[in-house]
Structures are given as C-alpha cells and as structure tokens.
Design an enzyme around this catalytic site. Structure first.
Site, PDB file in Angstrom:
ATOM      1  N   GLY A  91       0.827  -1.194   0.000  1.00 40.20           N
ATOM      2  CA  GLY A  91       0.000   0.000   0.000  1.00 40.20           C
ATOM      3  C   GLY A  91       0.863   1.246   0.000  1.00 40.20           C
ATOM      4  O   GLY A  91       2.083   1.195   0.153  1.00 40.20           O
ATOM      5  N   ARG A  94       3.943   5.934   1.966  1.00 40.89           N
ATOM      6  CA  ARG A  94       4.459   7.301   2.089  1.00 40.89           C
ATOM      7  C   ARG A  94       3.976   8.167   0.929  1.00 40.89           C
ATOM      8  O   ARG A  94       4.694   9.023   0.416  1.00 40.89           O
ATOM      9  CB  ARG A  94       5.987   7.294   2.134  1.00 40.89           C
ATOM     10  CG  ARG A  94       6.663   6.603   0.962  1.00 40.89           C
ATOM     11  CD  ARG A  94       8.163   6.826   1.002  1.00 40.89           C
ATOM     12  NE  ARG A  94       8.822   6.207  -0.143  1.00 40.89           N
ATOM     13  CZ  ARG A  94      10.039   6.521  -0.547  1.00 40.89           C
ATOM     14  NH1 ARG A  94      10.725   7.448   0.082  1.00 40.89           N
ATOM     15  NH2 ARG A  94      10.595   5.905  -1.572  1.00 40.89           N
ATOM     16  N   ASP A 126       8.396   6.032   8.514  1.00 41.27           N
ATOM     17  CA  ASP A 126       8.016   7.409   8.846  1.00 41.27           C
ATOM     18  C   ASP A 126       7.205   8.088   7.752  1.00 41.27           C
ATOM     19  O   ASP A 126       6.697   9.190   7.936  1.00 41.27           O
ATOM     20  CB  ASP A 126       9.260   8.249   9.180  1.00 41.27           C
ATOM     21  CG  ASP A 126      10.259   8.326   8.017  1.00 41.27           C
ATOM     22  OD1 ASP A 126       9.907   7.961   6.886  1.00 41.27           O
ATOM     23  OD2 ASP A 126      11.396   8.757   8.280  1.00 41.27           O
ATOM     24  N   ARG A 177       4.014  13.628  -8.141  1.00 45.66           N
ATOM     25  CA  ARG A 177       4.157  12.711  -9.282  1.00 45.66           C
ATOM     26  C   ARG A 177       2.867  12.675 -10.094  1.00 45.66           C
ATOM     27  O   ARG A 177       1.773  12.592  -9.554  1.00 45.66           O
ATOM     28  CB  ARG A 177       4.513  11.311  -8.799  1.00 45.66           C
ATOM     29  CG  ARG A 177       4.703  10.312  -9.927  1.00 45.66           C
ATOM     30  CD  ARG A 177       5.505   9.101  -9.501  1.00 45.66           C
ATOM     31  NE  ARG A 177       4.787   8.231  -8.580  1.00 45.66           N
ATOM     32  CZ  ARG A 177       5.352   7.187  -7.968  1.00 45.66           C
ATOM     33  NH1 ARG A 177       6.629   6.919  -8.161  1.00 45.66           N
ATOM     34  NH2 ARG A 177       4.655   6.432  -7.152  1.00 45.66           N
ATOM     35  N   ARG A 184      -1.559  -1.017 -10.330  1.00 46.58           N
ATOM     36  CA  ARG A 184      -0.412  -1.906 -10.468  1.00 46.58           C
ATOM     37  C   ARG A 184      -0.876  -3.363 -10.537  1.00 46.58           C
ATOM     38  O   ARG A 184      -2.021  -3.668 -10.180  1.00 46.58           O
ATOM     39  CB  ARG A 184       0.518  -1.746  -9.252  1.00 46.58           C
ATOM     40  CG  ARG A 184       0.763  -0.303  -8.841  1.00 46.58           C
ATOM     41  CD  ARG A 184       1.054  -0.208  -7.348  1.00 46.58           C
ATOM     42  NE  ARG A 184       1.062   1.179  -6.868  1.00 46.58           N
ATOM     43  CZ  ARG A 184       2.150   1.921  -6.701  1.00 46.58           C
ATOM     44  NH1 ARG A 184       3.329   1.402  -6.971  1.00 46.58           N
ATOM     45  NH2 ARG A 184       2.072   3.161  -6.278  1.00 46.58           N
ATOM     46  N   ASP A 253       4.376  -4.768  -7.418  1.00 45.25           N
ATOM     47  CA  ASP A 253       3.752  -3.484  -7.083  1.00 45.25           C
ATOM     48  C   ASP A 253       4.378  -2.334  -7.854  1.00 45.25           C
ATOM     49  O   ASP A 253       3.885  -1.200  -7.784  1.00 45.25           O
ATOM     50  CB  ASP A 253       3.844  -3.208  -5.576  1.00 45.25           C
ATOM     51  CG  ASP A 253       5.274  -3.218  -5.072  1.00 45.25           C
ATOM     52  OD1 ASP A 253       5.908  -4.287  -5.141  1.00 45.25           O
ATOM     53  OD2 ASP A 253       5.764  -2.173  -4.611  1.00 45.25           O
ATOM     54  N   ASN A 254       5.443  -2.602  -8.614  1.00 42.83           N
ATOM     55  CA  ASN A 254       6.081  -1.579  -9.442  1.00 42.83           C
ATOM     56  C   ASN A 254       5.885  -1.848 -10.924  1.00 42.83           C
ATOM     57  O   ASN A 254       6.682  -1.394 -11.751  1.00 42.83           O
ATOM     58  CB  ASN A 254       7.574  -1.489  -9.119  1.00 42.83           C
ATOM     59  CG  ASN A 254       7.825  -0.939  -7.731  1.00 42.83           C
ATOM     60  OD1 ASN A 254       7.037  -0.142  -7.220  1.00 42.83           O
ATOM     61  ND2 ASN A 254       8.901  -1.372  -7.100  1.00 42.83           N
TER      62      ASN A 254
END
Length: 488
Positions: A91, A94, A126, A177, A184, A253-254
């Site tokens: 998921g 970030r 983070d 972006r 995906r 996922d890419n």
C-alpha cells in the site's frame, strides 16, 4: 477555490468510487517549512497548469502536502506485491493520491504526493522521503520521457524543512508525481487475495474503463484486458533494454497496468555493456539484473493473470487455459519489439532472421571488450568507430564489414539510414556519475545549477546537433561498482 482556478487544477476522484477496501481516506500531513526546489514547466503547461501560479505560496503548501487541492479527496491506495519473489501486503506507505486531474485534452492523470507522511500502510516507516531520492526520480523520469519511454513524471520537488535519516541524514522532501494512474499488478493481487469477487470485478472494470475503454463492451473483456497489459509491458521492457536502463526493483507493485515505468528507486543506466549488471544494493541475488528484466516481466504478468482467473472464466481449468494461452504471446511480442528496436539502432529497416546473429555478435563483442553500450551505438551512428573501445579488434572489424554489407543491401540512401539511427540511439543518458554529481551539489551545497544543466541535456537525448560531448564521457573513478539505494 480561487487559487485552484488560477493554477488550473481540474480534479475528479474516480478512484474513490471503488470499494472501500481499496483505499484509505487521509488527512494531509503538514511539514514545517516547505520550499519549492524544482518545478517542471513543460509538464505543467501540458497539463494546462499556470507555471507562475504553481510557484505561489499557496501552491507550494499544496505541493508539500500542507493543504489538500480544492476538489480533491486525499487517499492512500491499498495494494499487495511480490517483493523479490515474496508476497506481502503493501500500500501507499508514504504517498497520497490527491485526485485525478483532467487535462485540456480530456486525459485523466493521477496527482500523487510522494514522501507525504505516514498512512495505514506505512508498516512502521516514517512515511517521509529524502531530497536525494526525490531529485533522482525527477532526473530519471524526465530522462525516460525524453527517450520516448512511457513513464510517470515529476511535477515538482519541495523540501520540508525537516531532516530524515536513511543511509545518512538528509533534507526531507516531497515530490508531486503525475501518472496515467497508479494501478499496479499488485493492486489486482490485493483485490484477489483480500477482496470479494465483487471487489475484484469493480477494480477490473475501473481499470478497463480508464485505460482500455474500447474493451468495455467486448466479450470476455477481462481476458482482452490481460492481453493488452501484456502487449504494453512487452513494448515497455523492450524499450528499457534498448537504452540500457535497469529498473532495479521490478516487484509486482512496481508494474503498472497502464504500461508506464514507475518507481525510480535503485535504478540506473548501464555504462559498460554487461548483461549481468545490477545496481541495486538490496538485489543481492541479482533477480532484477539487466539480462533478467524481460523474464521478470513475464513472471509479474503471470501474477496478474492469476489474479484475474475468476473473471476470465467461471470454470477454473478453462480460465487457466485461456490465461496461459494469453501469456504465451509475451515472449514473442517482447522479441518482436526488441528486434525491431535493435534493427533501428543499427540502421536496418526490416529485420530478417539472419540479422539476429549480427545483433548478438555485436553485443558479445561489446561485452568481451568492455565497450560502453550507449557510446558504441552513438559512434556507429556517427561513423566514428575509431573512437570506440572496439576499434582495431579483428573480430570487430569482421563484424563491421558484415554490417556494412547488410546496410548496402537496403534500397535506401545512407542519409536515410543515419536519420533512423539518430532517432534510435541517444547521444546522452543520465550517466550515473553525472546524476551523483548533481545530487551531491544539491544536498550538500544547495547548488542546483549542475542539476539544471543535466536536465537540459538529458531531456534532448537524440539531439546530434548539440555539443554534449562532456556528458558522453565515462567516470574517471572506477574504484568499485556503482550502487543505488531504495530511499525508503
């Protein structure tokens, strides 16, 4: 709303029409002191956005994630993925999808912030990003766009006024972006694993309507959808190979459904030709080495096919048979795109079976003598092979003679052949040492002039009239293999 209209944002939120399991609505996660570092003027104008207004204080706040775009619903998308072969729940850990912008031509583009803070999918991270990786993505994605390779693009990079710790302490940053979508293979894996059949169908219909609308009324549109994604990925990965691009993290996922390149973490371009080249510091087993990328593409697409089986046919055996048949087209299509591209790089208009040996022999010679991949084709294009590492080698001289004979067999002029080669062989690529030089100046000294000069060069990679010779040189320091890092 007034600022939104001034900039030109025209947002929809179609992804939120999907089942709630597919995303999490989010509040923005403000940063201390946002500062605009770089803004993509050409991309902004193509989206119908006002470049000057995008630099305003209010806009920078939006690009940093301190406030949502008017009309947008910020969400973090859920997806899964095979990371280096191991399946896991993922998921947007970030990132935030702010909404989908409608361009003047009516196209829909995702507007996503990367490095925007924690989400329910952060898995203890983070949620932030460093300036170096965000500028790297900006550089490489713009280079890919200039090379004519489908890619997500970077609209802006904003520093946050906060430091983050990765391999070292560096300034925090957020990148905006732009993508055809962020759907995906892993999105479908997530829906198939944790969603209901109804959820999976909703996702597939959404993807088809967004990217392949002509299929919506076709019989068994889900099988046709798989075939279309196979086609686009075969074409995409062939283009990577043709310019020596190594993605570095080809997890499921890419891999996008749209056929765009996404995620420029541990990626780089190959200098000296070596099929086994790996740049990623985390790819210990060389799973995503240059020579493996085409096969990994097939492996990832097989995972998509598995996720779609229940939609392709209600009978499991028939579904598997149909999916397998669709998958058999991938190696043929990849080979077709790659051979045509290699033919163009060598000035051969219509590839014949005998040309395969000619191509393979050249690559073997490049590997044998440690020749630079991009420069070899550039020098062949310019007829300056005496400047190449291959010059004077007897086996290369023999190859060169055979190549010239093959070109002479074509019923076209030499100028026509050279034009084809110039359109197919970039003068420059974002050389790894040049990228590092630009990043170091930006991070260590807040000097962005080197970055700006590099961008000017790599966004016109086929311009043989420009004097970019300094950018074709290999690094003088060859003390060790070049390594790239994920940035998370």
């Amino acid at each position: 709303m007034e600022n939104n209209l001034k900039i030109g944002w025209n947002l929809e939120n179609t992804y939120t029409s999907l089942p709630n399991i597919m995303f999490s609505e989010m509040d923005v996660n403000p940063v201390n002191n946002p500062k605009l570092i770089i803004l993509n003027e050409k991309l902004a104008k193509s989206l119908g956005l006002d470049y000057t207004a995008l630099k305003s204080k209010v806009s920078v706040e939006e690009l940093a994630g301190n406030r949502a775009l008017e009309g947008g619903i910020p969400i973090a998308q859920a997806y899964a993925g095979h990371q280096f072969g191991h399946f896991t729940m993922l998921g947007d850990g970030r990132a935030l999808l702010l909404g989908e912008h409608i361009s003047p031509s009516g196209e829909l583009f995702d507007v996503q912030l990367k490095g925007s803070g924690r989400t329910p999918y952060s898995r203890g991270g983070d949620g932030r990003a460093g300036l170096g990786p965000m500028l790297r993505e900006y550089i490489i994605s713009e280079a890919m766009h200039g090379l004519g390779i489908p890619t997500t693009r970077s609209l802006a990079v904003v520093t946050t006024g906060e430091d983050i710790m990765r391999e070292m302490v560096q300034p925090g940053a957020v990148m905006a972006r732009i993508a055809a979508s962020h759907l995906r293979v892993g999105t479908f894996q997530f829906a198939a694993k944790w969603g209901t059949p109804k959820d999976l169908k909703a996702l597939a219909d959404y993807a088809i309507e967004r990217h392949y609308p002509i299929l919506m009324d076709k019989e068994n549109r889900y099988l046709l959808f798989l075939q279309e994604v196979i086609e686009r990925q075969a074409a995409l990965i062939a283009k990577w190979q043709l310019v020596g691009f190594i993605h570095g993290v080809m997890n499921t996922d890419n891999m996008t459904i749209s056929g765009e390149t996404i995620d420029y973490g541990p990626c780089a371009f190959m200098d000296t030709y070596n099929r086994k080249t790996v740049f990623s510091s985390i790819d210990i087993q060389a799973r995503y080495a240059y020579e493996n990328q085409p096969n990994i593409g097939a492996w990832n697409l097989a995972r998509l096919a598995e996720s779609l089986l229940s939609l392709i046919h209600e009978d499991q055996e028939q579904a598997v048979e149909l999916a397998q048949k669709a998958m058999t087209a991938y190696p043929e299509k990849y080979e077709e795109y790659w051979l045509a591209g290699m033919g163009n790089k060598l000035g051969i208009f219509n590839i014949e079976h005998e040309d395969i040996s000619l191509i393979d022999t050249l690559l073997q010679l490049m590997e044998k003598y440690g020749a630079d991949y991009t420069n070899t084709f550039r020098l062949l294009t310019l007829g300056k092979i005496d400047e190449s590492d291959l010059f004077g080698k007897k086996d290369f001289d023999l190859w060169h003679e055979k190549w010239q004979q093959r070109l002479d067999e074509q019923d076209v002029s030499k100028d026509f052949i050279q034009q084809l080669m110039q359109k197919s062989n970039p003068v420059v690529i974002p050389r790894n040492h040049r990228v590092e030089e630009a990043l170091e100046a930006a991070i260590e000294r807040e000097d962005y002039s080197i970055l700006e000069n590099l961008l000017q060069v790599i966004t016109s990679p086929y311009d043989y009239s420009s004097d970019y010779i300094d950018y074709t040189n290999l690094p003088s320091d060859t003390s060790g293999p070049y390594k790239t890092f994920c940035g998370t």
